[in-house]
Design a protein around this motif. Structure first.
Motif, short mmCIF file in Angstrom:
data_model
loop_
_atom_site.label_atom_id
_atom_site.label_comp_id
_atom_site.label_asym_id
_atom_site.label_seq_id
_atom_site.Cartn_x
_atom_site.Cartn_y
_atom_site.Cartn_z
N PRO A 1 -25.22 -37.18 10.82
CA PRO A 1 -23.96 -37.93 10.63
C PRO A 1 -23.90 -38.72 9.33
N SER A 2 -25.06 -39.10 8.77
CA SER A 2 -25.06 -39.88 7.54
C SER A 2 -25.13 -39.03 6.27
N LYS A 3 -25.19 -37.71 6.42
CA LYS A 3 -25.24 -36.80 5.27
C LYS A 3 -24.19 -35.72 5.48
N ARG A 4 -23.02 -35.88 4.81
CA ARG A 4 -21.89 -34.97 5.07
C ARG A 4 -22.24 -33.53 4.74
N TRP A 5 -22.79 -33.29 3.56
CA TRP A 5 -23.11 -31.91 3.17
C TRP A 5 -24.30 -31.92 2.22
N ASP A 6 -24.87 -30.73 2.02
CA ASP A 6 -25.99 -30.60 1.09
C ASP A 6 -26.10 -29.14 0.67
N TYR A 7 -26.70 -28.93 -0.49
CA TYR A 7 -26.97 -27.56 -0.95
C TYR A 7 -28.08 -26.94 -0.12
N CYS A 8 -28.08 -25.61 -0.04
CA CYS A 8 -29.14 -24.88 0.65
C CYS A 8 -30.10 -24.29 -0.39
N ALA A 9 -31.35 -24.12 0.02
CA ALA A 9 -32.36 -23.60 -0.91
C ALA A 9 -32.46 -22.09 -0.78
N VAL A 10 -31.40 -21.39 -1.14
CA VAL A 10 -31.41 -19.92 -1.12
C VAL A 10 -31.98 -19.42 -2.44
N PRO A 11 -33.05 -18.64 -2.40
CA PRO A 11 -33.67 -18.20 -3.67
C PRO A 11 -32.82 -17.18 -4.40
N LEU A 12 -33.03 -17.09 -5.69
CA LEU A 12 -32.35 -16.09 -6.51
C LEU A 12 -32.99 -14.73 -6.30
N CYS A 13 -32.18 -13.68 -6.25
CA CYS A 13 -32.71 -12.32 -6.23
C CYS A 13 -33.41 -12.05 -7.55
N LEU A 14 -34.48 -11.28 -7.51
CA LEU A 14 -35.31 -11.12 -8.70
C LEU A 14 -34.66 -10.23 -9.76
N ASN A 15 -34.01 -9.17 -9.32
CA ASN A 15 -33.45 -8.22 -10.28
C ASN A 15 -32.00 -7.92 -9.98
N PRO A 16 -31.09 -8.88 -10.22
CA PRO A 16 -29.67 -8.62 -9.94
C PRO A 16 -29.11 -7.56 -10.86
N THR A 17 -28.14 -6.81 -10.33
CA THR A 17 -27.45 -5.84 -11.15
C THR A 17 -26.39 -6.54 -11.98
N VAL A 18 -26.47 -6.43 -13.28
CA VAL A 18 -25.55 -7.13 -14.17
C VAL A 18 -24.51 -6.14 -14.68
N VAL A 19 -23.24 -6.52 -14.57
CA VAL A 19 -22.19 -5.65 -15.07
C VAL A 19 -22.20 -5.66 -16.59
N SER A 20 -21.64 -4.62 -17.16
CA SER A 20 -21.62 -4.52 -18.62
C SER A 20 -20.87 -5.70 -19.22
N HIS A 21 -21.40 -6.22 -20.31
CA HIS A 21 -20.77 -7.35 -20.98
C HIS A 21 -19.59 -6.86 -21.82
N LEU A 22 -18.51 -7.62 -21.81
CA LEU A 22 -17.29 -7.21 -22.47
C LEU A 22 -16.81 -8.28 -23.44
N THR A 23 -16.00 -7.87 -24.39
CA THR A 23 -15.38 -8.82 -25.31
C THR A 23 -13.88 -8.90 -25.05
N CYS A 24 -13.46 -8.46 -23.87
CA CYS A 24 -12.09 -8.62 -23.41
C CYS A 24 -12.17 -8.90 -21.91
N ALA A 25 -11.08 -9.35 -21.31
CA ALA A 25 -11.09 -9.73 -19.90
C ALA A 25 -10.72 -8.55 -19.02
N ASN A 26 -11.63 -8.21 -18.11
CA ASN A 26 -11.39 -7.16 -17.14
C ASN A 26 -11.37 -7.82 -15.77
N GLY A 27 -10.29 -7.68 -15.01
CA GLY A 27 -10.20 -8.39 -13.74
C GLY A 27 -10.14 -9.89 -13.98
N ASP A 28 -11.09 -10.64 -13.39
CA ASP A 28 -11.08 -12.09 -13.58
C ASP A 28 -11.93 -12.52 -14.78
N GLY A 29 -12.42 -11.55 -15.56
CA GLY A 29 -13.12 -11.87 -16.81
C GLY A 29 -14.53 -12.38 -16.62
N GLU A 30 -15.16 -12.11 -15.48
CA GLU A 30 -16.52 -12.60 -15.23
C GLU A 30 -17.52 -12.00 -16.22
#
Length: 472
Positions: free
Chosen positions: A194-223
């Motif tokens: 009751p005295s701690k409304r919210w907190d972050y969780c300790a979810v580890p990072l995946c070791l080898n995430p798949t990274v989308v190709s980097h762009l110099t224009c915005a595709n979709g939401d531009g991530e």
């Protein structure tokens, strides 16, 4: 011959002793454990309770505290309390059946965190790791980084909130599992404390995430945008992501790895609608950037021509970071701009709109202390469409009038649109770039009944003009 027999006798006695030792050990194991023990492994199978590798740092890079130490964190996960759990040195372990191997940290402010231990090939069990800031995380971790159990999303006890599964069916709000509903550095939850409304969780990072190709224009939401535009749609210079001045923030490289937060370039690290940045203007926290869209890029045209009267995009956050209130809601702010009252205004969901002829789209906010705010919708780089030809008489509301009448219907001289004297205002050529606010000519930039102007009379702020109708 005697020596050979002697050696044979010794070997037999040794073999017999080895058999006795093996039998004794087997009985000891069966009597102590009472079940079959799988071989110790250096990768994670299931919950990783058999992991015996030597990784000794957490997913965020913090060094693990030794299991035999009570400093800086006191605990009961000791070898005497948890025998046969491999609590050696400061290696990551899972002695108590949590979701993954973990450890107490040497950081006094962080009691414990999970470790990024690689999963064994073809290992069963959920993918208990996150890509980037964990918005796609669907695992079952349900304890916070400080060891508090999460509150169920469909519960209002002990903390009342709006993030219920029924209110947000598009969000994966299952059970009491940690989630990132958008924009935070990592998954979180409301807690059962009751005295701690919210907190972050300790979810580890995946070791080898798949990274989308980097762009110099915005595709979709531009991530995936990795260009070098470093100014916002209104021309403000971007603040460096590594800086906390003039705006403090959590969008840092450590919180959002692999998001290209270099220098002060426009980026979209948190899944908003478009690339954006914090600005170097102390009065403007952040704005979207006018990043060109890739050829044939899917997604809405998230930009405005003129002052955005015809904007139909889905941006729903304000220039100061407030979430927009739904137009069909009267909470927390009561208003008259409901979709039923103004069916022609396209007041959908909680998307930014300009139903009132203001300089740019806006919305009521979900913050009770902030009634409304402008939205940071970038200006389109293409030419605005021509709605009707420019006229020297009025049709309809006279928005296309481009004549040179500069007196009001009562005979008062009009104030120049670029002047703030005697009346201060925001109907300026900069705010209304498509409305030809030249000189002091009568115009209708904001969808009034007919052309008007501010007057040079300090006692009369504005008046309509007597512009002839094209029909007459």
């Amino acid at each position: 011959m005697v020596g050979a027999l002697s050696r044979l006798s010794v070997n037999c006695r040794s073999f017999t002793m080895d058999l006795h030792k093996a039998a004794f050990l087997l009985v000891a194991v069966i009597s102590t454990v009472g079940s079959t023990v799988v071989p110790e492994v250096t990768c994670v199978v299931g919950e990783g309770d058999t992991y015996r590798g030597k990784i000794s740092w957490t997913w965020s890079g913090k060094t693990c505290q030794r299991w035999s130490s009570q400093t800086p964190h006191q605990h009961s996960r000791t070898t005497s309390n948890y025998p046969n759990k491999g609590l050696e040195s400061n290696y990551c372990r899972n002695p108590d059946g949590t979701e993954l191997p973990w450890c107490y940290t040497t950081d006094p402010d962080t009691r414990w965190q999970y470790c990024s231990v690689p999963r064994c090939v073809n290992s069963p069990g959920p993918e208990e790791c996150m890509l980037y800031n964990g918005e796609s995380y669907r695992g079952k971790i349900h304890t916070t980084q400080n060891g508090v159990t999460c509150q169920r999303w469909d519960s209002q006890t002990p903390h009342k909130h709006d993030y219920t599964p029924s209110a947000h069916p598009e969000k994966p709000l299952e059970e009491n599992y940690c989630r990132n509903l958008g924009g935070e550095p990592r998954p979180w939850c409301f807690t059962t404390n009751p005295s701690k409304r919210w907190d972050y969780c300790a979810v580890p990072l995946c070791l080898n995430p798949t990274v989308v190709s980097h762009l110099t224009c915005a595709n979709g939401d531009g991530e995936a945008y990795r260009g070098s535009i470093s100014w916002t749609w209104s021309g403000k210079t971007c603040q460096s992501w590594s800086s906390q001045t003039p705006h403090q923030h959590s969008r840092t490289t450590s919180n959002y790895p692999n998001k290209g937060l270099e220098s002060n370039y426009c980026r979209n690290p948190d899944g908003t609608e478009l690339p954006w940045c914090y600005t170097t203007d102390p009065d403007t926290r952040w704005q979207y950037c006018s990043v060109p869209r890739c050829v044939n890029s899917p997604g809405p045209e998230e930009c405005i021509h003129c002052n955005g009267l015809d904007y139909k995009g889905k941006i729903h956050t304000t220039q100061n970071g407030f979430t927009c209130q739904r137009w069909d809601s009267q909470t927390p702010h009561e208003h008259s701009y409901s979709p039923s009252a103004h069916p022609e205004k396209n007041l959908e969901e909680n998307y930014c709109r300009n139903p009132s002829g203001d300089p740019q789209p806006w919305c009521f906010t979900t913050d009770p202390s902030k009634r409304w705010d402008f939205c940071s919708v970038p200006r389109c780089t293409s030419e605005p469409p021509t709605i009707v030809p420019e006229q020297i008489c009025t049709t309809g509301r006279g928005q296309a009038y481009r004549g040179t009448i500069a007196v009001t219907e009562s005979g008062r001289t009009c104030q120049s649109w670029s002047s703030q004297t005697p009346h201060q205002h925001n109907r300026t050529p900069e705010n209304y770039p498509c409305n030809d606010l030249d000189n002091n000519y009568c115009r209708n930039p904001d969808n009034e009944k007919r052309p008007w102007c501010y007057t040079t009379d300090p006692d009369s702020r504005w008046e309509y003009c007597n512009v002839p109708s094209c029909e007459n």
